[in-house]
Design an enzyme around this catalytic site. Sequence first.
Site, short mmCIF file in Angstrom:
data_model
loop_
_atom_site.label_atom_id
_atom_site.label_comp_id
_atom_site.label_asym_id
_atom_site.label_seq_id
_atom_site.Cartn_x
_atom_site.Cartn_y
_atom_site.Cartn_z
N HIS A 180 0.78 -1.05 0.08
CA HIS A 180 0.14 0.11 -0.06
C HIS A 180 0.77 1.39 -0.09
O HIS A 180 0.43 2.41 0.28
CB HIS A 180 -0.98 0.16 1.31
CG HIS A 180 -2.01 -0.90 1.49
ND1 HIS A 180 -2.38 -1.38 2.50
CD2 HIS A 180 -2.65 -1.43 0.55
CE1 HIS A 180 -3.37 -2.24 2.41
NE2 HIS A 180 -3.84 -2.35 0.99
N ARG A 241 -7.79 -11.42 5.84
CA ARG A 241 -6.59 -11.74 6.08
C ARG A 241 -6.47 -11.62 7.58
O ARG A 241 -7.12 -10.86 8.08
CB ARG A 241 -5.42 -10.87 5.29
CG ARG A 241 -5.33 -10.97 3.92
CD ARG A 241 -4.09 -10.23 3.51
NE ARG A 241 -4.02 -10.21 2.21
CZ ARG A 241 -3.91 -8.99 1.39
NH1 ARG A 241 -4.25 -7.97 2.24
NH2 ARG A 241 -4.09 -9.04 0.20
N ASP A 283 -17.03 -7.57 4.64
CA ASP A 283 -17.23 -6.31 4.54
C ASP A 283 -17.62 -5.92 5.95
O ASP A 283 -18.63 -6.34 6.74
CB ASP A 283 -18.60 -6.15 3.44
CG ASP A 283 -18.96 -4.68 3.19
OD1 ASP A 283 -19.06 -3.78 3.93
OD2 ASP A 283 -18.95 -4.40 1.90
N GLY A 333 -11.56 3.79 7.05
CA GLY A 333 -10.84 4.99 7.54
C GLY A 333 -11.52 6.20 7.13
O GLY A 333 -11.63 7.25 8.07
N GLU A 384 -4.90 6.44 -5.02
CA GLU A 384 -3.68 5.93 -5.51
C GLU A 384 -3.47 5.97 -7.01
O GLU A 384 -2.21 6.15 -7.56
CB GLU A 384 -3.79 4.07 -5.31
CG GLU A 384 -3.57 4.04 -3.76
CD GLU A 384 -4.22 2.62 -3.44
OE1 GLU A 384 -3.00 1.91 -3.35
OE2 GLU A 384 -4.94 2.20 -3.18
P1 AMP Z 1 -11.53 -0.59 0.61
O1 AMP Z 1 -10.64 -1.72 0.49
O2 AMP Z 1 -10.63 0.66 0.90
O3 AMP Z 1 -11.94 -0.15 -0.87
O4 AMP Z 1 -12.35 -0.68 1.63
C1 AMP Z 1 -13.61 -1.41 1.79
C2 AMP Z 1 -14.09 -1.67 2.89
O5 AMP Z 1 -14.47 -0.48 3.31
C3 AMP Z 1 -15.28 -2.48 3.11
O6 AMP Z 1 -15.22 -3.54 3.86
C4 AMP Z 1 -16.42 -1.75 3.57
O7 AMP Z 1 -17.36 -2.42 4.52
C5 AMP Z 1 -15.71 -0.49 4.15
N1 AMP Z 1 -16.70 0.49 4.05
C6 AMP Z 1 -16.95 1.41 2.84
N2 AMP Z 1 -17.87 2.43 3.16
C7 AMP Z 1 -18.16 2.08 4.71
C8 AMP Z 1 -18.85 2.85 5.61
N3 AMP Z 1 -19.55 3.90 5.18
N4 AMP Z 1 -18.81 2.29 6.95
C9 AMP Z 1 -18.17 1.40 7.30
N5 AMP Z 1 -17.33 0.64 6.50
C10 AMP Z 1 -17.29 1.16 5.10
#
Ligand code: AMP
Length: 397
Positions: A180, A241, A283, A333, A384
Amino acid sequence: MNILIINCGSSSLKYQLIDTDTKAVLAKGICERIGIEGSKLTHEPKGKDELVVEKPMKDHQVAVDMVMKALLHEEFGVIKDISEISAVGHRVLHGSKYYSDPVLIDENVKKVIEECFDLGPLHNPPNLTGIKACEAAMPGIPQVAVFDTAFHQTMPEKAYRYAIPNEYYEKYGIRRYGFHGTSHSYVSKRTLEISGLDPNNSKIIVAHLGNGASISAVVNGKCVDTSMGLTPLEGLIMGTRSGDIDAGVVQYIANKEKKSVDEVLDILNKQSGMLGMSEISSDFRDVYKAEVAGNHNAKVANEAFVYRVAKYIGSYVAAMNGIDALVFTAGVGENDGLKRWEICEYLGYLGVKLEDSQMKLRGEEALISTPDSKVKVYVVPTNEELSIAQQTYSLVK
Ligand code: AMP
Protein backbone atom coordinates in the site's frame (compact mmCIF):
# COMPACT_ATOMS: atom_id res chain seq x y z
CA MET A 1 -0.69 15.75 -19.65
CA ASN A 2 -2.86 12.60 -20.02
CA ILE A 3 -1.51 9.59 -18.16
CA LEU A 4 -3.06 6.13 -18.46
CA ILE A 5 -2.94 4.17 -15.20
CA ILE A 6 -2.97 0.40 -15.48
CA ASN A 7 -3.49 -2.01 -12.58
CA CYS A 8 -3.40 -5.65 -13.70
CA GLY A 9 -4.61 -8.53 -11.55
CA SER A 10 -4.50 -12.19 -12.52
CA SER A 11 -7.85 -12.03 -14.35
CA SER A 12 -8.60 -8.31 -14.30
CA LEU A 13 -7.30 -5.01 -15.60
CA LYS A 14 -8.35 -1.70 -14.04
CA TYR A 15 -7.55 1.56 -15.80
CA GLN A 16 -7.94 5.31 -15.48
CA LEU A 17 -7.00 8.04 -17.89
CA ILE A 18 -6.04 11.07 -15.80
CA ASP A 19 -5.29 14.62 -16.90
CA THR A 20 -2.53 15.56 -14.47
CA ASP A 21 -3.01 19.31 -15.12
CA THR A 22 -6.60 19.32 -13.84
CA LYS A 23 -6.49 16.03 -11.86
CA ALA A 24 -9.64 15.05 -13.81
CA VAL A 25 -10.38 11.39 -14.48
CA LEU A 26 -11.25 11.44 -18.19
CA ALA A 27 -12.29 7.79 -18.20
CA LYS A 28 -12.01 4.76 -15.99
CA GLY A 29 -12.96 1.15 -16.28
CA ILE A 30 -12.29 -2.49 -15.68
CA CYS A 31 -11.80 -5.64 -17.74
CA GLU A 32 -12.99 -8.61 -15.74
CA ARG A 33 -12.68 -12.38 -16.16
CA ILE A 34 -9.72 -12.15 -18.53
CA GLY A 35 -8.83 -15.66 -19.71
CA ILE A 36 -12.05 -17.15 -18.36
CA GLU A 37 -15.58 -17.43 -19.65
CA GLY A 38 -17.73 -14.30 -19.39
CA SER A 39 -15.08 -11.60 -20.00
CA LYS A 40 -16.47 -8.08 -19.78
CA LEU A 41 -15.21 -4.53 -20.21
CA THR A 42 -16.97 -1.74 -18.32
CA HIS A 43 -15.89 1.70 -19.51
CA GLU A 44 -16.98 4.92 -17.76
CA PRO A 45 -16.10 8.04 -19.76
CA LYS A 46 -16.44 11.40 -18.01
CA GLY A 47 -19.74 13.08 -18.85
CA LYS A 48 -20.91 10.25 -21.10
CA ASP A 49 -22.87 7.03 -20.74
CA GLU A 50 -21.20 3.85 -19.57
CA LEU A 51 -20.10 1.35 -22.21
CA VAL A 52 -20.23 -2.38 -21.44
CA VAL A 53 -18.67 -4.84 -23.89
CA GLU A 54 -19.08 -8.56 -23.27
CA LYS A 55 -16.55 -10.29 -25.49
CA PRO A 56 -14.01 -13.07 -24.87
CA MET A 57 -10.62 -11.77 -23.69
CA LYS A 58 -8.16 -14.60 -23.94
CA ASP A 59 -5.33 -12.62 -22.35
CA HIS A 60 -4.26 -9.18 -21.12
CA GLN A 61 -3.13 -8.19 -24.64
CA VAL A 62 -6.71 -8.49 -25.87
CA ALA A 63 -7.90 -6.58 -22.78
CA VAL A 64 -5.45 -3.69 -23.41
CA ASP A 65 -6.53 -3.57 -27.07
CA MET A 66 -10.17 -3.31 -25.96
CA VAL A 67 -9.33 -0.54 -23.49
CA MET A 68 -7.60 1.39 -26.28
CA LYS A 69 -10.65 0.93 -28.53
CA ALA A 70 -12.93 2.20 -25.76
CA LEU A 71 -10.73 5.26 -25.12
CA LEU A 72 -10.72 6.04 -28.87
CA HIS A 73 -14.37 5.09 -29.45
CA GLU A 74 -16.34 7.55 -31.61
CA GLU A 75 -19.22 7.81 -29.16
CA PHE A 76 -17.83 6.68 -25.79
CA GLY A 77 -14.18 7.66 -26.30
CA VAL A 78 -12.36 10.54 -24.64
CA ILE A 79 -9.36 10.92 -26.98
CA LYS A 80 -9.03 11.05 -30.76
CA ASP A 81 -5.53 9.62 -31.11
CA ILE A 82 -3.16 7.42 -29.11
CA SER A 83 -0.63 10.26 -29.13
CA GLU A 84 -2.90 12.08 -26.64
CA ILE A 85 -1.64 9.59 -24.04
CA SER A 86 1.72 10.93 -22.86
CA ALA A 87 2.71 8.01 -20.67
CA VAL A 88 1.43 4.87 -18.97
CA GLY A 89 1.85 4.33 -15.22
CA HIS A 90 1.70 0.73 -14.06
CA ARG A 91 0.94 -0.28 -10.52
CA VAL A 92 3.42 -3.06 -9.73
CA LEU A 93 3.15 -4.92 -6.44
CA HIS A 94 6.69 -5.94 -5.61
CA GLY A 95 9.95 -4.18 -6.37
CA SER A 96 11.85 -5.98 -3.58
CA LYS A 97 14.82 -3.92 -2.33
CA TYR A 98 15.58 -2.65 -5.83
CA TYR A 99 13.19 0.26 -6.22
CA SER A 100 12.42 3.05 -3.80
CA ASP A 101 11.10 5.34 -6.55
CA PRO A 102 9.06 5.01 -9.71
CA VAL A 103 11.12 3.94 -12.70
CA LEU A 104 10.96 4.22 -16.47
CA ILE A 105 10.49 0.68 -17.73
CA ASP A 106 13.23 -0.88 -19.84
CA GLU A 107 14.40 -4.47 -20.34
CA ASN A 108 16.30 -4.42 -17.07
CA VAL A 109 13.28 -3.24 -15.07
CA LYS A 110 11.16 -6.01 -16.61
CA LYS A 111 13.83 -8.54 -15.61
CA VAL A 112 13.70 -7.32 -12.00
CA ILE A 113 9.88 -7.47 -11.94
CA GLU A 114 10.23 -11.07 -13.13
CA GLU A 115 12.87 -11.81 -10.47
CA CYS A 116 10.26 -10.72 -7.91
CA PHE A 117 7.66 -13.28 -9.08
CA ASP A 118 8.38 -15.44 -6.01
CA LEU A 119 7.78 -12.47 -3.70
CA GLY A 120 4.54 -11.40 -5.38
CA PRO A 121 3.25 -14.57 -7.07
CA LEU A 122 -0.33 -13.37 -7.53
CA HIS A 123 0.44 -9.86 -8.74
CA ASN A 124 3.87 -9.49 -10.34
CA PRO A 125 3.21 -11.93 -13.24
CA PRO A 126 0.01 -10.15 -14.39
CA ASN A 127 1.70 -6.77 -13.75
CA LEU A 128 4.46 -7.74 -16.20
CA THR A 129 1.96 -9.13 -18.71
CA GLY A 130 0.12 -5.79 -18.60
CA ILE A 131 3.36 -3.88 -19.20
CA LYS A 132 4.21 -5.99 -22.24
CA ALA A 133 0.67 -5.65 -23.59
CA CYS A 134 0.81 -1.85 -23.26
CA GLU A 135 4.23 -1.69 -24.92
CA ALA A 136 2.77 -3.60 -27.87
CA ALA A 137 -0.39 -1.47 -28.04
CA MET A 138 1.35 1.89 -27.55
CA PRO A 139 4.83 1.65 -29.06
CA GLY A 140 7.06 4.58 -28.21
CA ILE A 141 4.90 5.82 -25.32
CA PRO A 142 6.91 5.82 -22.05
CA GLN A 143 5.87 3.17 -19.54
CA VAL A 144 6.55 3.74 -15.85
CA ALA A 145 6.42 1.25 -12.96
CA VAL A 146 5.23 2.49 -9.57
CA PHE A 147 5.87 -0.12 -6.89
CA ASP A 148 3.61 -0.79 -3.92
CA THR A 149 6.70 -1.54 -1.84
CA ALA A 150 8.71 1.54 -2.83
CA PHE A 151 7.65 4.00 -0.13
CA HIS A 152 8.66 1.56 2.61
CA GLN A 153 12.22 1.16 1.37
CA THR A 154 13.34 3.84 3.82
CA MET A 155 12.60 1.58 6.81
CA PRO A 156 15.70 0.99 8.92
CA GLU A 157 17.09 -2.51 9.10
CA LYS A 158 15.90 -2.99 12.70
CA ALA A 159 12.33 -2.51 11.45
CA TYR A 160 12.46 -4.63 8.32
CA ARG A 161 14.44 -7.65 9.53
CA TYR A 162 12.78 -10.80 10.86
CA ALA A 163 14.52 -12.57 13.72
CA ILE A 164 15.19 -15.68 11.64
CA PRO A 165 18.56 -17.15 10.65
CA ASN A 166 20.54 -14.61 8.69
CA GLU A 167 21.12 -16.98 5.80
CA TYR A 168 17.44 -16.78 4.76
CA TYR A 169 17.65 -13.02 4.56
CA GLU A 170 20.87 -13.17 2.59
CA LYS A 171 19.92 -16.05 0.28
CA TYR A 172 16.27 -15.19 -0.38
CA GLY A 173 15.73 -11.62 0.74
CA ILE A 174 13.26 -12.71 3.42
CA ARG A 175 12.47 -9.48 5.25
CA ARG A 176 9.59 -7.09 5.70
CA TYR A 177 8.81 -4.99 2.60
CA GLY A 178 5.40 -3.44 3.29
CA PHE A 179 2.63 -2.68 0.78
CA HIS A 180 0.00 0.00 0.00
CA GLY A 181 3.07 2.24 -0.41
CA THR A 182 1.42 4.51 -2.96
CA SER A 183 -1.43 5.17 -0.55
CA HIS A 184 0.82 5.75 2.49
CA SER A 185 3.00 8.08 0.43
CA TYR A 186 0.10 10.07 -1.02
CA VAL A 187 -1.76 10.39 2.30
CA SER A 188 1.30 11.32 4.37
CA LYS A 189 2.34 13.99 1.83
CA ARG A 190 -1.19 15.38 1.71
CA THR A 191 -1.26 15.48 5.52
CA LEU A 192 1.94 17.52 5.55
CA GLU A 193 0.33 19.94 3.08
CA ILE A 194 -2.89 20.47 5.01
CA SER A 195 -1.55 20.31 8.57
CA GLY A 196 1.12 22.96 8.30
CA LEU A 197 3.53 20.59 10.07
CA ASP A 198 7.20 21.13 9.34
CA PRO A 199 8.02 18.42 6.75
CA ASN A 200 11.49 18.10 8.30
CA ASN A 201 10.21 17.80 11.85
CA SER A 202 7.07 15.70 11.70
CA LYS A 203 5.83 12.36 13.04
CA ILE A 204 2.76 10.97 11.30
CA ILE A 205 0.90 7.68 11.53
CA VAL A 206 -1.16 6.69 8.48
CA ALA A 207 -3.89 4.10 9.09
CA HIS A 208 -5.02 2.67 5.75
CA LEU A 209 -8.08 0.73 6.87
CA GLY A 210 -9.90 -1.04 4.06
CA ASN A 211 -10.48 -4.57 2.93
CA GLY A 212 -6.69 -4.71 2.90
CA ALA A 213 -5.39 -2.79 5.91
CA SER A 214 -1.98 -1.51 6.90
CA ILE A 215 -0.50 1.20 9.04
CA SER A 216 2.74 3.10 8.74
CA ALA A 217 4.95 5.38 10.81
CA VAL A 218 6.31 8.31 8.81
CA VAL A 219 9.05 10.57 10.19
CA ASN A 220 9.95 13.70 8.22
CA GLY A 221 8.08 12.32 5.21
CA LYS A 222 9.92 8.99 5.23
CA CYS A 223 8.49 5.63 6.23
CA VAL A 224 10.23 4.15 9.30
CA ASP A 225 7.89 1.21 9.89
CA THR A 226 4.83 -0.43 8.43
CA SER A 227 2.61 -3.34 9.40
CA MET A 228 2.68 -5.53 6.28
CA GLY A 229 5.71 -7.75 5.82
CA LEU A 230 7.24 -10.10 3.27
CA THR A 231 3.68 -10.45 2.00
CA PRO A 232 0.52 -8.44 2.68
CA LEU A 233 -0.58 -11.03 5.26
CA GLU A 234 1.21 -9.50 8.26
CA GLY A 235 -0.16 -6.80 10.53
CA LEU A 236 -3.72 -5.62 11.06
CA ILE A 237 -6.85 -7.74 10.91
CA MET A 238 -8.26 -7.30 7.39
CA GLY A 239 -11.36 -8.25 5.40
CA THR A 240 -10.15 -11.80 4.81
CA ARG A 241 -6.53 -11.80 6.11
CA SER A 242 -5.62 -12.77 9.65
CA GLY A 243 -2.82 -10.23 10.03
CA ASP A 244 -0.23 -11.04 12.73
CA ILE A 245 -0.29 -14.65 13.83
CA ASP A 246 1.96 -17.11 15.64
CA ALA A 247 3.64 -19.13 12.84
CA GLY A 248 2.95 -22.19 14.99
CA VAL A 249 -0.73 -21.86 14.04
CA VAL A 250 0.18 -22.84 10.48
CA GLN A 251 1.73 -26.11 11.62
CA TYR A 252 -1.12 -26.81 14.03
CA ILE A 253 -3.88 -26.35 11.44
CA ALA A 254 -1.85 -28.27 8.82
CA ASN A 255 -1.44 -31.25 11.16
CA LYS A 256 -4.99 -31.28 12.52
CA GLU A 257 -6.72 -30.72 9.18
CA LYS A 258 -4.22 -32.66 7.02
CA LYS A 259 -3.54 -29.59 4.90
CA SER A 260 -0.41 -28.37 3.14
CA VAL A 261 1.32 -25.13 4.14
CA ASP A 262 0.01 -23.56 0.91
CA GLU A 263 -3.55 -24.53 1.82
CA VAL A 264 -3.26 -23.08 5.33
CA LEU A 265 -1.76 -19.87 3.94
CA ASP A 266 -4.69 -19.66 1.56
CA ILE A 267 -7.04 -19.87 4.57
CA LEU A 268 -5.09 -17.16 6.40
CA ASN A 269 -5.25 -14.91 3.32
CA LYS A 270 -8.74 -15.55 2.02
CA GLN A 271 -10.95 -17.01 4.76
CA SER A 272 -9.71 -15.29 7.89
CA GLY A 273 -9.85 -11.73 9.23
CA MET A 274 -13.30 -10.19 9.64
CA LEU A 275 -14.82 -12.93 7.46
CA GLY A 276 -13.28 -15.79 9.40
CA MET A 277 -13.98 -14.37 12.84
CA SER A 278 -17.52 -13.15 12.19
CA GLU A 279 -18.57 -15.98 9.85
CA ILE A 280 -20.76 -13.25 8.32
CA SER A 281 -18.81 -11.30 5.72
CA SER A 282 -15.49 -9.67 4.88
CA ASP A 283 -17.37 -6.37 4.48
CA PHE A 284 -17.12 -4.20 7.58
CA ARG A 285 -20.62 -2.84 7.06
CA ASP A 286 -22.16 -6.32 7.15
CA VAL A 287 -20.17 -7.27 10.24
CA TYR A 288 -21.33 -4.11 12.00
CA LYS A 289 -24.97 -4.81 11.12
CA ALA A 290 -24.60 -8.32 12.50
CA GLU A 291 -23.11 -6.96 15.74
CA VAL A 292 -26.03 -4.56 16.15
CA ALA A 293 -28.38 -7.50 15.61
CA GLY A 294 -26.72 -9.27 18.56
CA ASN A 295 -24.19 -11.57 16.85
CA HIS A 296 -21.39 -12.29 19.34
CA ASN A 297 -18.77 -13.36 16.75
CA ALA A 298 -19.34 -10.17 14.78
CA LYS A 299 -18.91 -8.11 17.97
CA VAL A 300 -15.61 -9.82 18.79
CA ALA A 301 -14.36 -9.36 15.21
CA ASN A 302 -15.10 -5.62 15.36
CA GLU A 303 -13.51 -5.28 18.78
CA ALA A 304 -10.41 -7.25 17.77
CA PHE A 305 -9.98 -5.12 14.63
CA VAL A 306 -10.10 -1.87 16.62
CA TYR A 307 -7.86 -3.27 19.37
CA ARG A 308 -5.18 -4.36 16.87
CA VAL A 309 -5.14 -0.94 15.17
CA ALA A 310 -4.82 0.78 18.56
CA LYS A 311 -1.95 -1.51 19.58
CA TYR A 312 -0.08 -0.72 16.38
CA ILE A 313 -0.58 3.00 16.89
CA GLY A 314 0.83 2.66 20.41
CA SER A 315 3.85 0.76 19.16
CA TYR A 316 4.54 3.31 16.41
CA VAL A 317 4.27 6.21 18.84
CA ALA A 318 6.98 4.41 20.83
CA ALA A 319 9.01 3.73 17.67
CA MET A 320 8.89 7.43 16.68
CA ASN A 321 9.13 8.68 20.28
CA GLY A 322 6.07 10.84 19.72
CA ILE A 323 3.32 11.65 17.25
CA ASP A 324 2.10 14.89 15.65
CA ALA A 325 -0.71 13.59 13.46
CA LEU A 326 -2.80 10.45 13.00
CA VAL A 327 -4.50 10.02 9.62
CA PHE A 328 -7.31 7.69 8.63
CA THR A 329 -7.79 6.59 5.03
CA ALA A 330 -9.33 3.86 2.77
CA GLY A 331 -12.87 2.42 2.94
CA VAL A 332 -13.21 2.10 6.71
CA GLY A 333 -10.83 4.93 7.64
CA GLU A 334 -12.61 7.41 5.38
CA ASN A 335 -16.19 6.38 6.06
CA ASP A 336 -16.61 4.74 9.43
CA GLY A 337 -16.82 7.38 12.17
CA LEU A 338 -17.60 4.79 14.83
CA LYS A 339 -14.45 2.77 14.14
CA ARG A 340 -12.36 5.96 14.17
CA TRP A 341 -13.94 6.90 17.49
CA GLU A 342 -13.38 3.46 19.01
CA ILE A 343 -9.72 3.44 17.92
CA CYS A 344 -9.13 6.91 19.34
CA GLU A 345 -10.76 5.95 22.65
CA TYR A 346 -7.65 3.83 23.27
CA LEU A 347 -5.47 6.90 22.69
CA GLY A 348 -6.69 9.10 25.53
CA TYR A 349 -3.28 8.76 27.20
CA LEU A 350 -1.81 10.62 24.20
CA GLY A 351 -4.28 13.46 24.63
CA VAL A 352 -6.23 12.52 21.48
CA LYS A 353 -9.70 14.08 21.39
CA LEU A 354 -12.12 13.84 18.46
CA GLU A 355 -14.93 16.19 17.47
CA ASP A 356 -18.36 14.56 17.93
CA SER A 357 -19.26 15.70 14.41
CA GLN A 358 -16.62 13.40 12.93
CA MET A 359 -19.00 10.47 13.47
CA LYS A 360 -20.94 11.51 10.37
CA LEU A 361 -17.95 12.43 8.19
CA ARG A 362 -17.65 10.26 5.09
CA GLY A 363 -15.08 10.27 2.33
CA GLU A 364 -14.04 13.89 2.90
CA GLU A 365 -10.72 15.42 3.79
CA ALA A 366 -11.02 16.96 7.25
CA LEU A 367 -9.36 17.66 10.57
CA ILE A 368 -11.44 15.62 13.01
CA SER A 369 -9.67 16.30 16.31
CA THR A 370 -10.71 19.08 18.69
CA PRO A 371 -8.61 22.27 18.91
CA ASP A 372 -7.23 21.15 22.30
CA SER A 373 -6.34 17.63 21.14
CA LYS A 374 -2.59 17.00 21.69
CA VAL A 375 -2.44 15.06 18.42
CA LYS A 376 -4.05 16.27 15.20
CA VAL A 377 -6.29 13.61 13.69
CA TYR A 378 -7.30 13.76 10.03
CA VAL A 379 -9.31 11.93 7.44
CA VAL A 380 -7.55 12.07 4.08
CA PRO A 381 -9.16 10.09 1.25
CA THR A 382 -6.55 8.05 -0.55
CA ASN A 383 -6.16 8.33 -4.32
CA GLU A 384 -3.68 5.76 -5.52
CA GLU A 385 -4.40 6.32 -9.21
CA LEU A 386 -3.83 10.07 -9.00
CA SER A 387 -0.65 9.45 -7.05
CA ILE A 388 0.61 6.98 -9.69
CA ALA A 389 -0.30 9.53 -12.40
CA GLN A 390 1.59 12.29 -10.59
CA GLN A 391 4.64 10.10 -10.00
CA THR A 392 4.60 9.01 -13.65
CA TYR A 393 4.29 12.64 -14.73
CA SER A 394 7.25 13.67 -12.62
CA LEU A 395 9.40 11.07 -14.41
CA VAL A 396 8.37 11.84 -17.98
CA LYS A 397 7.56 15.57 -17.98
P1 AMP B 1 -11.34 -0.47 0.49
O1 AMP B 1 -10.61 -1.77 0.43
O2 AMP B 1 -10.48 0.68 0.88
O3 AMP B 1 -12.16 -0.21 -0.74
O4 AMP B 1 -12.40 -0.61 1.69
C1 AMP B 1 -13.46 -1.54 1.63
C2 AMP B 1 -14.07 -1.69 2.99
O5 AMP B 1 -14.53 -0.40 3.44
C3 AMP B 1 -15.29 -2.60 3.00
O6 AMP B 1 -15.12 -3.64 3.94
C4 AMP B 1 -16.42 -1.71 3.43
O7 AMP B 1 -17.26 -2.36 4.32
C5 AMP B 1 -15.75 -0.58 4.14
N1 AMP B 1 -16.61 0.60 4.06
C6 AMP B 1 -16.92 1.33 2.98
N2 AMP B 1 -17.81 2.30 3.30
C7 AMP B 1 -18.09 2.14 4.62
C8 AMP B 1 -18.93 2.81 5.56
N3 AMP B 1 -19.70 3.83 5.19
N4 AMP B 1 -18.94 2.37 6.82
C9 AMP B 1 -18.17 1.34 7.19
N5 AMP B 1 -17.36 0.67 6.37
C10 AMP B 1 -17.32 1.05 5.10
